[in-house]
Each structure stands twice: as structure tokens, then as C-alpha cells.
Scaffold this active site. Structure first.
Site, PDB file in Angstrom:
ATOM      1  N   ASN A 162     -56.377  -2.208  41.442  1.00  0.00           N
ATOM      2  CA  ASN A 162     -57.458  -2.913  40.737  1.00  0.00           C
ATOM      3  C   ASN A 162     -58.823  -2.268  40.905  1.00  0.00           C
ATOM      4  OD1 ASN A 162     -55.792  -4.845  39.573  1.00  0.00           O
ATOM      5  ND2 ASN A 162     -55.864  -6.123  41.408  1.00  0.00           N
ATOM      6  N   HIS A 181     -55.634  -2.122  52.715  1.00  0.00           N
ATOM      7  CA  HIS A 181     -56.422  -2.034  51.480  1.00  0.00           C
ATOM      8  C   HIS A 181     -57.835  -1.510  51.746  1.00  0.00           C
ATOM      9  CE1 HIS A 181     -55.966  -2.751  47.293  1.00  0.00           C
ATOM     10  NE2 HIS A 181     -56.667  -3.854  47.191  1.00  0.00           N
ATOM     11  N   ASN A 211     -62.068  -5.495  43.149  1.00  0.00           N
ATOM     12  CA  ASN A 211     -61.863  -5.626  41.708  1.00  0.00           C
ATOM     13  C   ASN A 211     -63.115  -5.392  40.874  1.00  0.00           C
ATOM     14  OD1 ASN A 211     -59.364  -6.317  42.647  1.00  0.00           O
ATOM     15  ND2 ASN A 211     -59.446  -8.434  41.956  1.00  0.00           N
ATOM     16  N   ASP A 261     -56.484   3.480  48.885  1.00  0.00           N
ATOM     17  CA  ASP A 261     -55.165   3.318  49.487  1.00  0.00           C
ATOM     18  C   ASP A 261     -54.099   3.499  48.409  1.00  0.00           C
ATOM     19  OD1 ASP A 261     -54.231   0.096  48.837  1.00  0.00           O
ATOM     20  OD2 ASP A 261     -56.355   0.600  48.652  1.00  0.00           O
TER      21      ASP A 261
END
Length: 187
Positions: free
Chosen positions: A112, A20, A66, A91
Site C-alpha cells: 500500500n 512493516h 497508506n 519491506d
């Protein structure tokens, strides 16, 4: 001419070099190759990179994934960078590991970080460089997968993939998105 190059990731040692965090990894590699360092600033870690008469502002948001849109909006406004000069590195589980795909716009695809950027900017019309992380995980384990480190074989090819991502970023700023997509999206 100024560009905002945003690498998405999460801060903290537990996220270091996880799938991530590939956006952070791409910018770290680009900064290292360019002999520049990041400074801890408002909303993120920032490095200033000159490139043939252009100024690239490299941003690793410290807002967590986020809430990435807050950092993007802040630096766009602070540096007066137009939307067409923003590139977000993210990613992508829909792409096989190491595949790089530059796009001028697109959906958040359930990501997100992209979702928050689109919500804050009020548009999905910003460029993104998607870095494939693969999708080799059992159903229901997506979160664990994206927060896990890369496999040994993936790590071996990582330096070349990171270098190519840096070349794409430079080409985006120097030659524009269309020429860069034509040159790199087929690889």
C-alpha cells in the site's frame, strides 16, 4: 546533488521494529552510523546527511504507510529532487528475510505504501530497495505477520543486514543504480 531517501513505516510505539517498519529501521541505522538525528517536520521525520559532496535527505513519513506519497511528493518539490534521485526502502514478503534487492522501477506488488507513492507521483519509475521480511505465516494472516516483530534469529542478523542496506543507499547516491545493483543484488 540532492537525493531523497524514503524509509517506509508506520509511526507509533505499537509499530516500532515490526516487519512493516523495516524502512524506518534502515534509516535509523544509517542516521546512527552517520551521527545525525531526525527532526520532526512537515509530513515526516527528516535528517540531512552529507555524503562526499552530495546531500541525502532521509525521510520517515509520518503520514502512515497508506499515505506515504504525500510526504514523498512534498519533499521532492520542496527540495527540487528529480525522480531519478529518489530511493524508497520497503519491506517485501516475496523475498526471504534479509535479502536486499535494488530495483530502478517496478510494480507495487500489493504494497500500500508503494501503491500510494505511484498514485501520487503518477509513475512507478522510481527506485526502490526491497528488504526481504519472509513469508512464514498461515494463509489469511499477512496483516498480522507484517505488523509483528522479527523472530529472535532474525534479530541476531539484523545489524549486519541494516549495515548492508546503508551501504546500498550510499552506493546508489555515489555510483548510481546500475553499478549498485550489479554489486549488491547477487548477495
Amino acid at each position: 546533488m540532492k537525493y531523497l531517501i524514503v524509509g517506509l513505516g508506520n509511526i507509533g510505539p505499537e509499530y516500532h521494529e515490526t516487519r512493516h517498519n523495516i524502512g524506518f529501521m534502515v534509516l535509523d541505522a544509517l542516521a546512527k552510523a552517520s551521527n545525525i538525528v531526525f527532526s520532526d517536520k512537515r509530513y515526516g521525520f527528516v535528517a540531512d546527511m552529507p555524503l562526499k559532496g552530495r546531500r541525502l535527505i532521509l525521510l520517515k513519513p509520518s503520514t502512515f504507510m497508506n499515505l506515504s506519497g504525500n510526504a514523498v511528493r512534498y519533499y521532492m518539490q520542496k527540495e527540487q529532487i528529480p525522480l531519478e534521485n529518489v530511493l524508497v526502502i520497503v519491506d517485501d514478503i516475496a523475498l526471504p528475510f534479509g535479502r536486499l534487492q535494488l530495483k530502478p522501477r517496478g510494480s507495487d506488488a500489493g504494497h500500500n505504501g508503494l501503491k500510494h507513492i505511484a498514485a501520487i507521483l503518477g509513475t512507478q519509475e522510481y527506485s526502490r530497495l526491497r528488504f526481504g521480511i519472509g513469508s512464514d505465516y498461515p494463509r489469511g494472516f499477512q496483516v498480522q505477520y507484517v505488523l509483528s516483530p522479527f523472530e529472535i534469529e532474525e534479530q541476531k542478523s539484523m545489524p549486519e543486514r541494516l549495515e548492508t542496506a546503508g551501504e546500498i543507499i550510499k552506493s546508489f547516491c555515489l555510483a548510481g543504480i546500475d553499478i549498485t545493483m550489479n554489486k549488491y543484488n547477487k548477495k
